[in-house]
Structure formats: C-alpha cells, structure tokens
Design an enzyme around this catalytic site. Structure first.
Site, PDB file in Angstrom:
ATOM      1  N   GLU A 274       0.564  -1.252   0.189  1.00 19.41           N
ATOM      2  CA  GLU A 274      -0.076   0.314  -0.279  1.00 19.41           C
ATOM      3  C   GLU A 274       0.920   1.083  -0.105  1.00 19.41           C
ATOM      4  O   GLU A 274       1.575   1.522   0.496  1.00 19.41           O
ATOM      5  CB  GLU A 274      -1.138  -0.300   1.431  1.00 19.41           C
ATOM      6  CG  GLU A 274      -1.947   0.969   1.265  1.00 19.41           C
ATOM      7  CD  GLU A 274      -2.996   1.245   2.570  1.00 19.41           C
ATOM      8  OE1 GLU A 274      -3.428   2.528   2.496  1.00 19.41           O
ATOM      9  OE2 GLU A 274      -3.225   0.031   3.641  1.00 19.41           O
TER      10      GLU A 274
ATOM     11  N   LYS B  93      -8.480  -1.222   1.156  1.00 19.24           N
ATOM     12  CA  LYS B  93      -9.639  -1.702   2.345  1.00 19.24           C
ATOM     13  C   LYS B  93     -10.540  -2.990   1.593  1.00 19.24           C
ATOM     14  O   LYS B  93     -10.430  -2.446   0.716  1.00 19.24           O
ATOM     15  CB  LYS B  93     -10.586  -0.429   3.198  1.00 19.24           C
ATOM     16  CG  LYS B  93      -9.895   0.322   3.843  1.00 19.24           C
ATOM     17  CD  LYS B  93      -9.829  -0.920   5.380  1.00 19.24           C
ATOM     18  CE  LYS B  93      -9.305  -0.186   6.207  1.00 19.24           C
ATOM     19  NZ  LYS B  93      -7.936  -0.550   6.384  1.00 19.24           N
TER      20      LYS B  93
END
Length: 919
Positions: free
Chosen positions: A715, A732
């Site tokens: 990420e 997410k």
C-alpha cells in the site's frame, strides 16, 4: 467556576436504554469549556436534556425548543448591508467543520461552484460574538454550510456553535449535512434517534418532492439519483414539528453496495424541474405530509417552512453520490435568489477589494496546528484581534490554506549538485536488485543501509527500486523519540540523535517535533533542476526512512496514550544512491555533493563493483528452497498481545461506537510478538521478499537504534511527483488467495462484489479525498481508479487511487502532515476514531501503521503504509495487524482477517529462523 452537573461521559462508556429509540451518548475527549466557548452560551446549555443527571451518561431523546432571537435587529441590520449576490459573481460560504473527515470534500466542491473558497472554522473556534461580528457587522458571508461529524447534536462538544447559528441566523441561508441536518431538526424540537440500522459507506435511492434544492435531479428508487449515507442516527419523522417540512426520504431497507447501485438503471418517473422555473413560480414549497409513505420511509431531507434553512441526511460530497455537485449548485442558486429578494438591495455592503482571497488567518484548529509558528509575532492572528476585517488577513499574514513557509526565517541555504550515470540493460545480467544490494550494501548484515524495494513481480505496480548505505560527506543518520509525558512542554516535543559519516553524534531537543525539523531541513536545500533532467524517477537523494504512527500528535491528532519502545522516526540523509529501473533493466548511480566541495568517487567506485559482479558471487544467499512450515508446530510462534476473546470484545466495542454515531469506521489493530535473539534481519527480509513480494516493500537498518524493518507492504500512503501531483492508494478489503485457480477467481469476485468491503473502501476514499482537499488546488482532486481488486502472492486486496494537484506554496512535509496518519489505518472521522482506538488498543503501534519512504532533496516524496511488516527492535520482532470495523462487520471474521494479515510476515520469520542450516 464549580458546576455541579455532568454533561457527558469522558471515558467513552456506552450505556443502552431499554428502547432502541432512546440514545445514550459518550462525548469526545474535547473540552467543551475551552476559552472559545463564551460563558453565556455555556449557561444556556446547562439546562439541555443531555446535561441532566449525575451519572456521566447522556439521555438524548428529549426535545429542545429554542428561545427567540436575542436581538431582533439582526435581520434588519443584515438586510440593510447587502446587495444582490449575483452582482459579485460569487457566493461566500462559512463552512462549519464538526471535526469531520469529509469537510474538505465540501470545501473543494464549494470552491469551484461558488467561485471563491469557503472559510472553514471548527465548531468550537469562534464565540457567538465573533460569529456575529463576521456575519452581521462585516457582512462577510452569504450562506452557511454545517458539516457532518461524529456524535450527536444533543452533546454540545459534538455540535459546538452550530445550534446557536441555526437559532439566531434566521435570515441567512443554511445547509446542514448529516450531523448538520440532525442539528436543524433538533434545534426546532425534533427527536434524534437510532436508525433502524447504521448505514456507512452504502448507497440508497432517494425520492424527493421536487423542492428547489433538488432542481435538475431525478427522483425515485429506480432513478439514477443514488446517494452515500454515513449515519447511525436519524430524525424521528413522527416528532417533526410543523415548521419543519420533509423534502426527501428513502425506504429503510433500500441500501446496497457501490456496484449494485451503479448498474445503469433507467431513470424513474420523478420529474426534473429546472431551477429557473422553480424560482420563477415559487413552486418549491412542499406540503408537510409525505402522502401514504410514512411507515417505511426514513427522512433524508428537511427544510424550514419559513426560514432559508435546509438539511440533508446523506452526503452529497461523497465520490459515489450522484448529483452531489448539482445539490451544492442549487443551494448557491437558493442563496442568490434569497438575497436578490431582500428588502433593501440598493444599500451597498462593505467594499471588498479581493473577494477571491477571503480567508481567516488561523481559521481552523487543524490548519492552525499545521502552521502554528507562522503566526507568532506577526500580529495577524484573529485570536488577538477578532474585530479585524476578514479580507485583509491575506495581506497581513499567511493564508492558512496555502500552508506556505513564508514566515519562517530561512536557515543557511546550501546548493546541492547531482552527478549521475546510467548503465543500460545491466540489472538482469547481475542477478537483479537482490544481488546488487547484497554486493554493494549487504556486508555486515546490511547495517546502516536502506532498500526501497519494488519486489513485486508485476512490473505494472512498481518500476523503480532505490538502495544505499553509509555514504559520503553529507550522509547522516537521525533517530527521533517523542518525549515522555513527564518531559512534555508540547505534545510533539522529542529528542533527536544525529550521527554523521565520521561517527560524530549530536543530540537536540525538538520543541516543535520531527516533521517541523524535517521541513526546515528540506527548506535549507537549493538545487538546479538541470542536474536531474533526464532521470525517469523522482528520488535523487535526500531523506530516506520511517515515520511511526505516534507522530500523529504533530498532525492535529490527540496526545498519545501509549509510548513506543522503538524510535518514533528514523531517517538517513543519503548522498549516494543506486536506482534500478525494472521495466527497462537499467541501473543508475547517483551522487550528491555540496557546491564548492570535492565530488565523491562513488560513481566510479560503484561502476567498478558492478563490472566485477557475477551472479554466482551471492549464490550463498539464495534461500528459495527453504521449506514452508506449519507455524503451529513451531515452539516459538508469534504471540498476539490480545487473546481472541479480547480482540472480539474490542470489535464489539467498535461496533457499539459506530451504532451510536461516534465513528463510521474504526481500524482496530493489535501487535504480535516473538523474541529473536541476535537474528540476521537482512536474511529475514530476503526470505520475506521471496515469500511475499510487494510493490512498496523495504529494508531499513539503523544500527544506532538497534532497529531493522522488514516490510512487504502493498500500500502506498502518499506520493508527490515533480509535477506537483499528489497520489494516495488506500487498501481496504482483503481476502486470502484460493488453493485452485477456480477458487481463487471466485474469492476475487466475492471481494469485488462485497458490500462490506466496498463500504470500507468507499469511506477511506472519501477520507483521502478530504485530506488531499486540504492542500490541493480546488477542483483538482479526483479518483481515477475506484475499488480495483489487485492480487498478490497470498491475498487479494481492494485498492483505489486518489490524486490532486498540490497548491504551489505548500511544502512537501505539510502535505504529509495534512493526511497523516493514513486514513486506511485509522477510520473516519479520523480525529474521533483515533481517540477511540487509542482507548481500546493497549500499547503503541510503534512504526506499524506509519510510513516508510523518501523525501527527495528536489521536493518530491513517496511513502508507503507500514503493514505486512516485521519490526525488529532490541532482539524482539513485532508484527502489527488489524482491520476496519464497520457496521456490517462480523467479530469472528474480523479476528480471522487480522490473523490472515500476520501470516505472510510471520511465516517468513519462522521459516528462516527454523531452517536447520541457520542453527
């Protein structure tokens, strides 16, 4: 002053009444009785229903009927000072921020629609006297927008000055969003109760009655008018007083995911009436009865029958709400029409020379925190002179929304020059990045080295890797630790240790924190752009390292409840760098030096080493053949700080906070620990990158802090390129890979269509849009990729991309400060969520949830989110993991997701340490 009453709980305790329609609310740990709350206002709130009793809990179902205007001349004064808004060509909005994480999405929208940015203040920042001055004496605003926010309108600390504005500003157009909508209902006597279910990050179809606020917007469940909802509370429609009129509603079970609600459904039968027609015939005043539709409908919009006040329960500013911009445009048109019909349009308002620069110096607490030193001694703060005209603040001080570094005295500026050399198509011949790092920097187990490692085999996700070690005359190592509570003079003060290439050390106490130090360091460097023209990447040397989660206290977050054992920030200044282009197989060697000093021999020395390098020279490091092991059979496994039962209890607590409106999403985490002894951290990292390659992986070793970081993060937190473009890529939604191709594809599809995971992702996308909206040009924040599913060796993840063009006067460090910590690791609203998480988590997250990356000397940066990471400090390895808790969460599933996220890094450590060849 001694007051014998309790207004709200200060311990986040939740108590449930017998009926679901009666609420008990905890209060945020923000002080109601701050200097900005005037005494008269405090006394008014003592008699509110939520202040009664002595148990420290809040009963919030009683009605509050406000008094009359204290000064009936306000309306007359306002009308006498204004002229029609359309003559100015702009609409000037006062935007009240209820400590929300979506306010600056509204700011961005209004900036482009109104023709001038709003002025943003937090709800406890002005006294009523200050607000009155700007609204009625300076006549500074044409309308007011009240933002969403956590909590409830029944708690003064949650709603601040908003109730007073709704009571007193009867002659100014006001639009309340979510919490602001509930406040409009509550201030006129409606009850605010639990919704049938919390709805966060989910979409609903909206029906409306054709009110002017919905001009040019279709109506009906089958229309393409879909809105995003973030709320646990609603206005009870049965308690709506006659002066409040319902104008929009949804059916309580009409919720779904982004993919379900964006399938190209045809327009419904709802008519679309242009705003011009409605303004002409005044047909937008509805009846107060939703004919035959009360029982199953939830109020999504209200208006006052005689005042220009409107409320929307849903979020028009969300990326997934259709017609959101049209709603804000319609409110602008309502404002223009309202003032054009005022009784005294011939009397001119105050002469405004430069409306476009209308800002309030120090207007928002958050941005005041970011620029706290800029207002010392310049006499421009509104807190020192609240009667100063709003419109001279730009010339006498620094515009807080520019976050420029203008008022700092510049330190000694040194000119750095760059020399570099490109070696074409060389990396593969040398065995790739792994072998190059080991040969150049891997001696002595990689002490005092860095490797920003794009180790993913999918080259589309990452093109460049950077590596380096203890280098030339400019190299230095910096270790920063926040002060203990007993030492604190400011919550972000701390101790910095600096070591140079000769081994000399210097200790400093940083009163203003590490980010302020880093900003000043970068500001002290000048450069010639010609030096790096032709390089295909942005990092050309500078600061490389990590920022811990607890640095959040330097970014407007509350004081840390826990102290990290590891340092809170560690950085190298790297003057010698090797870069690898994985697309073209090129190797670059770069060397920085100060103008007027002798150039380093690094370029020539490194070229010689690369020439002599052979793949076989590092064969002993090859460990791909290490067998996979069953971690449950290992004697020394990673032990979580919390048992399964404790973690599930924490998940349930999070869901209770969400039910009561305290948060939309909470990213709960815990730590997993294992003693390592004198472990080979570089060897562990090399094995981790084989087992779990990732695009934002990294190896860092800081010998003076006894700290190594083995990171396999997928990420990105935030990147700034040389064109001024900011990019965030939050993750997410995570599921494990399947054991067969068929199962794998099914799991990937399930993730893509999961309503829960889409809700998680959407909430964080809106949060990151807000964070970028603080520092980006109005209208530039956009989402090129929403909810893409990316596949890695062990997991599938849902990833979105948010971009925006940085304002030119904002420093790189201030961009980071505006968005830190990454919203994917906090939840939303960020401030309240961090407060709750600090109270639930039993230790500091340390470097986990922070960032690793670089700040280049040329003003660019690229930082990841520290997840899927082994932090080795003083012979103990820790792995942080967790997940986003939302209203749709299942506690057992959340525990299993946390375990899943630890699996890859934990197994890499166990396999390496249990290999008999290393015994």
């Amino acid at each position: 002053m001694n007051m014998n009453f309790s207004f709200c709980s200060t311990s986040f305790e939740i108590s449930y009444a017998a009926s679901d329609n009666v609420l008990r609310f905890p209060v945020a740990r923000r002080l109601l009785f701050s200097p900005n709350f005037d005494e008269k206002w405090k006394r008014n709130y003592i008699s509110l229903p939520c202040l009664r009793g002595s148990t420290g809990k809040v009963l919030g179902s009683s009605r509050f009927v406000p008094g009359q205007l204290e000064d009936s001349s306000i309306v007359k004064k306002s009308l006498q000072r204004r002229e029609p808004v359309e003559k100015l060509g702009v609409v000037r909005t006062l935007l009240i921020d209820n400590y929300d994480s979506y306010t600056f999405n509204i700011y961005q929208a209004l900036s482009t629609i109104n023709g001038v940015p709003p002025v943003v203040i937090r709800n406890d920042e002005w006294t009523w006297e200050e607000a009155y001055h700007y609204l009625y004496e300076d006549v500074a605003f044409d309308n007011i927008v009240i933002s969403p926010g956590p909590g409830s309108p029944m708690c003064p600390a949650d709603i601040g000055i908003c109730l007073r504005l709704l009571r007193e500003c009867r002659d100014i157009p006001i639009l309340g969003v979510c919490l602001g909508h509930q406040a409009l209902g509550y201030v006129h006597g409606a009850q605010v109760v639990h919704a049938p279910e919390p709805v966060h990050g989910r979409l609903s179809g909206i029906e409306h009655d054709g009110n002017i606020l919905f001009s040019d917007i279709p109506s009906g469940r089958n229309s393409d008018f879909k809105v995003v909802r973030y709320h646990s509370l609603i206005i009870d429609k049965e308690s709506l007083p006659k002066e409040l009129v319902p104008i929009a509603w949804t059916i309580y079970d009409d919720t779904g995911s982004f993919s379900e609600k964006n399938t190209g459904s045809p327009l419904g039968n709802g008519s679309v009436i242009p705003v011009s027609e409605k303004l002409e015939n005044r047909s937008h005043w509805p009846t107060s009865h939703v004919d035959g539709k009360q029982n199953r409908h939830i109020l999504m919009g209200i208006m006052h029958s005689s005042l220009p006040h409107y409320g929307l329960q849903f979020h028009p500013e969300s990326i997934a709400t259709t017609y959101g911009s049209q709603l804000f445009k319609n409110f602008k048109d309502i404002t223009v029409d309202y003032w054009s019909r005022s009784k005294s349009p011939s009397l001119l308002r105050r002469n405004i020379n430069d409306t476009a620069n209308m800002q309030v110096t120090g207007a928002t607490q958050f941005l005041k925190e970011l620029s706290r030193n800029r207002f010392r001694g310049n006499g421009s703060s509104y807190y020192e002179n609240p009667k100063k005209s709003l419109f001279v603040a730009k010339t006498n001080g620094v515009d807080v929304f520019d976050l420029a570094d203008l008022s700092y005295s510049k330190p000694h500026v040194k000119l750095l020059r760059l020399k570099w050399k490109k070696h074409e198509r060389l990396a593969h011949k040398l065995g790739g990045a792994r072998n190059i790092f080991i040969e150049l920097f891997g001696k002595n187990r990689g002490n005092d080295t860095f490797w920003l490692d794009t180790s993913s085999s999918d080259k589309a996700r990452g093109r460049f890797s950077f590596m380096g070690g203890k280098g030339g005359s400019l190299w230095k190592q910096m270790t920063f630790s926040l002060s203990d509570q007993s030492e604190i003079t400011s919550k972000h003060a701390g101790h910095l240790l600096i070591e140079d290439s000769q081994g000399s050390t210097e200790k400093r106490f940083l009163e203003e924190g590490f980010l302020d130090f880093l900003r000043k360091e970068l500001a002290s460097i000048s450069y010639d752009e010609k030096d790096f023209t032709g390089l295909p990447f942005d990092f050309c040397g500078g600061y490389v390292g990590c920022i811990g989660y607890d640095i959040k206290v330097e970014c407007g977050m509350p004081i840390n409840l826990h102290k990290s054992k590891a340092p809170d920030a560690c950085f190298f200044f790297e003057d010698n760098v090797v870069a690898i282009d994985h697309h073209l197989d090129d190797v670059y060697v770069l060397s920085l030096y100060e103008e007027g000093t002798t150039e380093s021999s690094f370029l020539n020395d490194t070229e010689e080493k690369l020439t002599n390098l052979r793949v076989s020279s590092t064969g002993k490091w090859k460990d791909q053949t290490l067998p996979a092991i069953d971690s449950s059979q290992c004697k020394e496994r990673f032990i979580p700080d919390k048992s399964k039962e404790q973690y599930i209890n924490d998940v349930e607590s999070c869901m209770a906070y969400i039910k009561d409106g305290e948060s939309y999403e909470l990213c709960l985490t815990t730590q997993n620990r294992r003693k390592l002894g004198n472990a080979d951290s570089l060897g562990i990292y090399l094995h981790l990158r084989e087992r779990n390659p990732a695009p934002y992986a990294a190896f860092l070793n800081f010998s003076n802090a006894n700290l190594s970081i083995c990171c396999s993060s997928p990420e990105r937190f935030l990147k700034l390129d040389r064109n001024g473009m900011l990019e965030a890529k939050p993750i997410k939604g995570t599921v494990a890979r399947g054991s067969t191709p068929e199962e794998d594809e099914l799991l990937k599809l399930q993730l893509k269509l999961s309503e829960k995971n889409q809700a998680e992702n959407l909430m964080i996308v809106d949060l990151l849009r807000n964070d970028l909206g603080r520092v980006c040009e109005p209208g530039s924040v956009h989402v090129p990729n929403l909810m893409d599913v990316e596949s890695y060796t062990t997991v599938h993840t849902m990833v979105s991309t948010i971009r925006g063009l940085k304002k030119p006067d904002i420093s790189p460090v201030e961009c980071v400060r505006a968005a830190y910590p990454g919203g994917s690791m906090t939840g939303a609203p960020k401030l309240r969520s961090v407060e709750i998480l600090d109270s639930l988590e039993n230790c500091s997250r340390g470097l986990y949830s922070g960032s690793i990356g670089y700040f280049s000397y040329n003003g660019t940066f690229d930082l990841n989110i520290v997840i899927r990471t082994v932090v080795i400090h003083e012979d103990e390895a820790t792995i942080g993991a967790g997940g986003a808790i939302v209203a749709l969460s299942n506690p057992e599933d959340e525990f299993e997701e946390m375990i899943l996220k630890t699996r890859a890094p934990a197994n890499a450590v166990l396999e390496f340490c249990n290999d008999p060849r290393r015994q």
